[in-house]
Design an enzyme around this catalytic site. Sequence first.
Site, PDB file in Angstrom:
ATOM      1  N   GLU A 105       1.369  -1.240  -0.222  1.00  0.00           N
ATOM      2  CA  GLU A 105       0.124   0.411   0.040  1.00  0.00           C
ATOM      3  C   GLU A 105       0.767   1.339  -0.038  1.00  0.00           C
ATOM      4  OE1 GLU A 105      -2.742   1.761  -0.433  1.00  0.00           O
ATOM      5  OE2 GLU A 105      -4.193   0.452   0.400  1.00  0.00           O
ATOM      6  N   ASP A 106      -0.453   2.437  -0.319  1.00  0.00           N
ATOM      7  CA  ASP A 106       1.163   3.238  -0.328  1.00  0.00           C
ATOM      8  C   ASP A 106       0.556   4.493   0.971  1.00  0.00           C
ATOM      9  OD1 ASP A 106      -1.485   3.857  -1.316  1.00  0.00           O
ATOM     10  OD2 ASP A 106      -1.319   5.974  -2.351  1.00  0.00           O
ATOM     11  N   ASP A 109      -4.412   5.240   6.492  1.00  0.00           N
ATOM     12  CA  ASP A 109      -5.285   6.166   7.017  1.00  0.00           C
ATOM     13  C   ASP A 109      -5.861   5.821   7.765  1.00  0.00           C
ATOM     14  OD1 ASP A 109      -6.847   8.756   7.146  1.00  0.00           O
ATOM     15  OD2 ASP A 109      -5.567   9.427   5.792  1.00  0.00           O
ATOM     16  N   PHE A 158      -2.514  15.820   4.644  1.00  0.00           N
ATOM     17  CA  PHE A 158      -3.325  15.566   3.328  1.00  0.00           C
ATOM     18  C   PHE A 158      -1.818  15.944   2.442  1.00  0.00           C
ATOM     19  CE2 PHE A 158      -4.941  14.326  -0.495  1.00  0.00           C
ATOM     20  CZ  PHE A 158      -6.085  13.740  -0.452  1.00  0.00           C
ATOM     21  N   ARG A 171      -0.209  12.738  -9.582  1.00  0.00           N
ATOM     22  CA  ARG A 171       0.718  11.051  -8.991  1.00  0.00           C
ATOM     23  C   ARG A 171       2.152  11.385  -9.166  1.00  0.00           C
ATOM     24  NH1 ARG A 171      -3.217   7.810  -7.230  1.00  0.00           N
ATOM     25  NH2 ARG A 171      -5.271   8.034  -7.859  1.00  0.00           N
TER      26      ARG A 171
END
Length: 190
Positions: A105-106, A109, A158, A171
């Site tokens: 996963e990046d 959260d 964020f 991205r």
Amino acid sequence: MSRPAGLHADVAEVLLTEEEIGAKVRELGARISTDYAGRRLTLVSVLKGSLPFMADLMRSIDIPVRIDLMEVSSYGGATTESSGLVRILKDLSASIVNEDVLIVEDIIDTGLTLNYLIRYLRGKAPASLRICTLLDKPARRLVEIKVDYVGFTIPDQFVVGYGLDYGELYRNLRYVGVLRPEVYSGTPEA
Ligand code: PRP
Ligand code: 7HP
């Protein structure tokens, strides 16, 4: 959403440089290579955000691995809040029965996406199932997730870049940066 000023101009602060990310990915790859030596490892990348991380991580691993890709969506379009609703947009293309599976996963959260994915993949009878994430934002967690490999623990901001998006943009940044709040609040800059 106000009009983006530009790829780099919309970033308020670089949180992780390309060099810091590269060093961490190599470190994770070395750990994974040791931990899974002699096993049948399948890396499952969770698109789209994990694409650059997956590409770099798999090349930092020096044992044989299979790869597979899933695409899920939990953040509806241009928003910084998880909808909590996870949709599978692309499923695995091969069986993972008796495979050691490492989810790549990046970011974690709220944990809602992984919570769903873990349950889904456990149902496919892998030999083992573990998690590797580049970024962990524990302050936002809504469900408890046991994470086996973490690149960086980050504050509740964020972030975009190195795969992470806002409204499908940013991205392609080589670094991870904090997005200017004006970009997602729609407030014009002073
Ligand atoms: C992002 C990210 C994780 C998830 C984490 O995916 O890639 O999969 O959100 O958030 P959570 O822990 O609150 O569930 P997103 O749905 O934005 O899709 P993307 O990877 O295509 O950007
Ligand atoms: C998802 C996500 N996408 C981009 N940046 C963040 O900080 C995020 N948190 N969860």
